[in-house]
Design a protein around this motif. Structure first.
Motif, PDB file in Angstrom:
ATOM      1  N   GLY A 188      -2.410  10.985   3.652  1.00  0.00           N
ATOM      2  CA  GLY A 188      -3.030   9.871   2.953  1.00  0.00           C
ATOM      3  C   GLY A 188      -4.480   9.660   3.327  1.00  0.00           C
ATOM      4  N   GLY A 189      -4.953  10.360   4.372  1.00  0.00           N
ATOM      5  CA  GLY A 189      -6.348  10.226   4.785  1.00  0.00           C
ATOM      6  C   GLY A 189      -7.266  11.104   3.950  1.00  0.00           C
ATOM      7  N   PHE A 190      -8.553  10.766   3.939  1.00  0.00           N
ATOM      8  CA  PHE A 190      -9.521  11.577   3.219  1.00  0.00           C
ATOM      9  C   PHE A 190      -9.726  12.908   3.937  1.00  0.00           C
ATOM     10  N   ILE A 191      -9.899  13.977   3.184  1.00  0.00           N
ATOM     11  CA  ILE A 191     -10.040  15.312   3.751  1.00  0.00           C
ATOM     12  C   ILE A 191     -11.421  15.468   4.375  1.00  0.00           C
ATOM     13  N   SER A 192     -11.453  15.864   5.634  1.00  0.00           N
ATOM     14  CA  SER A 192     -12.715  16.057   6.344  1.00  0.00           C
ATOM     15  C   SER A 192     -13.491  17.215   5.734  1.00  0.00           C
ATOM     16  N   GLY A 193     -14.782  17.006   5.499  1.00  0.00           N
ATOM     17  CA  GLY A 193     -15.625  18.059   4.961  1.00  0.00           C
ATOM     18  C   GLY A 193     -15.579  18.194   3.457  1.00  0.00           C
ATOM     19  N   TYR A 194     -14.870  17.286   2.772  1.00  0.00           N
ATOM     20  CA  TYR A 194     -14.783  17.354   1.311  1.00  0.00           C
ATOM     21  C   TYR A 194     -16.173  17.207   0.683  1.00  0.00           C
ATOM     22  N   TYR A 195     -16.410  17.966  -0.385  1.00  0.00           N
ATOM     23  CA  TYR A 195     -17.647  17.848  -1.156  1.00  0.00           C
ATOM     24  C   TYR A 195     -17.318  17.385  -2.564  1.00  0.00           C
ATOM     25  N   PHE A 196     -18.177  16.540  -3.116  1.00  0.00           N
ATOM     26  CA  PHE A 196     -18.068  16.297  -4.543  1.00  0.00           C
ATOM     27  C   PHE A 196     -18.434  17.589  -5.269  1.00  0.00           C
TER      28      PHE A 196
ATOM     29  N   LEU B 185     -15.841   6.933  -6.994  1.00  0.00           N
ATOM     30  CA  LEU B 185     -15.560   8.310  -6.608  1.00  0.00           C
ATOM     31  C   LEU B 185     -15.125   8.314  -5.149  1.00  0.00           C
ATOM     32  N   ASN B 186     -14.006   8.953  -4.855  1.00  0.00           N
ATOM     33  CA  ASN B 186     -13.516   9.063  -3.489  1.00  0.00           C
ATOM     34  C   ASN B 186     -13.351  10.523  -3.104  1.00  0.00           C
ATOM     35  N   TYR B 187     -13.332  10.786  -1.799  1.00  0.00           N
ATOM     36  CA  TYR B 187     -12.944  12.101  -1.317  1.00  0.00           C
ATOM     37  C   TYR B 187     -11.464  12.309  -1.631  1.00  0.00           C
ATOM     38  N   CYS B 188     -11.066  13.556  -1.826  1.00  0.00           N
ATOM     39  CA  CYS B 188      -9.652  13.848  -2.038  1.00  0.00           C
ATOM     40  C   CYS B 188      -8.881  13.637  -0.737  1.00  0.00           C
ATOM     41  N   ARG B 189      -7.585  13.386  -0.869  1.00  0.00           N
ATOM     42  CA  ARG B 189      -6.731  13.062   0.276  1.00  0.00           C
ATOM     43  C   ARG B 189      -5.831  14.236   0.649  1.00  0.00           C
ATOM     44  N   ASP B 190      -5.397  14.234   1.922  1.00  0.00           N
ATOM     45  CA  ASP B 190      -4.389  15.196   2.351  1.00  0.00           C
ATOM     46  C   ASP B 190      -3.028  14.516   2.377  1.00  0.00           C
ATOM     47  N   GLU B 191      -2.009  15.242   2.843  1.00  0.00           N
ATOM     48  CA  GLU B 191      -0.647  14.719   2.774  1.00  0.00           C
ATOM     49  C   GLU B 191      -0.419  13.493   3.650  1.00  0.00           C
TER      50      GLU B 191
ATOM     51  N   LEU C  16       0.844  -1.190   0.000  1.00  0.00           N
ATOM     52  CA  LEU C  16       0.000   0.000   0.000  1.00  0.00           C
ATOM     53  C   LEU C  16       0.877   1.237   0.000  1.00  0.00           C
ATOM     54  N   GLY C  17       0.552   2.201  -0.829  1.00  0.00           N
ATOM     55  CA  GLY C  17       1.399   3.385  -0.909  1.00  0.00           C
ATOM     56  C   GLY C  17       0.639   4.664  -1.162  1.00  0.00           C
ATOM     57  N   TYR C  18       1.364   5.793  -1.029  1.00  0.00           N
ATOM     58  CA  TYR C  18       0.777   7.113  -1.235  1.00  0.00           C
ATOM     59  C   TYR C  18       1.712   7.976  -2.070  1.00  0.00           C
ATOM     60  N   LEU C  19       1.137   8.658  -3.021  1.00  0.00           N
ATOM     61  CA  LEU C  19       1.864   9.615  -3.843  1.00  0.00           C
ATOM     62  C   LEU C  19       1.521  11.018  -3.369  1.00  0.00           C
ATOM     63  N   VAL C  20       2.492  11.746  -2.859  1.00  0.00           N
ATOM     64  CA  VAL C  20       2.298  13.142  -2.488  1.00  0.00           C
ATOM     65  C   VAL C  20       2.846  13.982  -3.633  1.00  0.00           C
TER      66      VAL C  20
END
Length: 329
Positions: free
Chosen positions: A175-183, A167-173, A93-97
């Motif tokens: 790797g977690g989903f950003i709280s309060g994100y809206y489509f 469709l996913n919420y956008c991520r922060d640095e 499992l990985g993350y691209l910043v």
């Protein structure tokens, strides 16, 4: 039990602060055995790219070298490549910043200077050969206000594996989903077909840059083999064309969360009229208010009657449009 590894794809040197990362994707190709080549594609508003970024596996650093940097006229597209041989079978499992969003995205609260981040996951097994899907189109697209938008978001899989789109919420640095994100804001539906990859946005109703994360799962003979993500940027303007990318800036506001009042900080001359539109989290216009600063750049918006939840503000001055998101307690 399969071992779980964490893969972090990070810049080996901090990204230049004024280079705005708009969109990105990651994919991989199998070479032989447990050897893979990873490819990262990043879209930005300038050609200032470092010659390499780092791919970290546990304690091993793998360098992804800059392969190409292409000026598309309205944005730059950089491609990085690098290889790695996994030490054992397992789930990785990985993350691209990919770099800073700089001035923020309209539908991502508190996104100023946050990093655009993607996740990737793959099953590695000796004797199994597969490569991920990939795209053959730009991840940035223009959308016209109040005009239905339909697009084919499907990927290409050269091996014929089954692809599933989410469709996913956008991520922060982190790797977690950003709280309060809206489509992306809409007066009606914003949907992605999980089988065909067809995207339907019935009525874009908010100007500015808006982002969405698409997760693509890959399945073979009923077994999950990988997933990867890409972040798309939609530029909603009154007319078609990427020139609308800068049609909206992000306004500073406080307190956030708010209780009864919201204060906006804008460079507005005293006496100039300012119109504030308040939208619900589903993109429905809730109220329109006319404000006028009196000898200060600060405006006060009454939030006492708002219900608890997230709200989107569209602030129209005489020569500029601003956006902001706020949570009402």
């Amino acid at each position: 039990m399969k071992s779980l590894y964490t893969v972090l794809i990070l810049s080996c040197i901090p990204f230049i602060s004024y280079s705005f990362r708009y969109a990105a994707s990651i994919n991989f190709q199998h070479v032989q055995g447990r050897e893979y080549v990873f490819e990262a594609i990043v879209y930005a508003d300038s050609g200032h790219y470092y010659p390499e970024i780092v791919l970290e596996f546990d304690t091993t650093d793998v360098f992804l070298n800059l392969d190409t940097a292409e000026d598309l006229g309205h944005v730059w597209k950089a491609k990085y490549k690098g290889g790695y041989t996994f030490p054992s079978d397992g789930t990785y499992l990985g993350y691209l910043v990919a770099g800073s969003r700089k001035n923020g995205i309209a539908n991502i609260p508190n996104s100023i200077h946050t990093d655009l981040t993607l996740a990737i996951e793959l099953e590695v097994a000796l004797g199994t050969s597969y490569s991920s899907s990939h795209e053959e189109y730009s991840l940035i697209d223009s959308v016209v206000l109040n005009v239905p938008y339909n697009a084919d978001f499907s990927a290409v899989d050269d091996e014929g594996d089954s692809l599933v789109y989410h469709l996913n919420y956008c991520r922060d640095e982190s790797g977690g989903f950003i709280s309060g994100y809206y489509f992306p804001f809409s007066t009606s539906f914003f949907t992605l077909d999980s089988v065909s990859g067809g995207l339907n946005w019935q009525s874009p109703s908010f100007l500015g840059n808006q982002s969405v994360l698409v997760r693509i799962e890959e399945w073979r003979s009923g077994q999950f083999i990988s997933s990867r993500e890409r972040e798309h940027l939609f530029v909603v303007s009154n007319a078609s064309g990427i020139h609308g990318r800068h049609s909206q800036s992000v306004a500073n506001l406080y307190p956030n969360p708010a209780v009864d009042e919201v204060f906006l900080e804008l460079p507005v001359p005293s006496g100039q009229n300012v119109q504030v539109e308040v939208y619900t989290s589903t993109g429905v216009l809730m109220e329109t208010t006319a404000l006028r600063p009196q000898g200060t750049d600060r405006l006060m918006l009454d939030a006492e009657r708002w219900n608890t939840g997230w709200y989107i503000l569209r602030i129209q001055t005489e020569n500029k449009v601003y956006a902001a998101t706020v949570y009402k307690k």
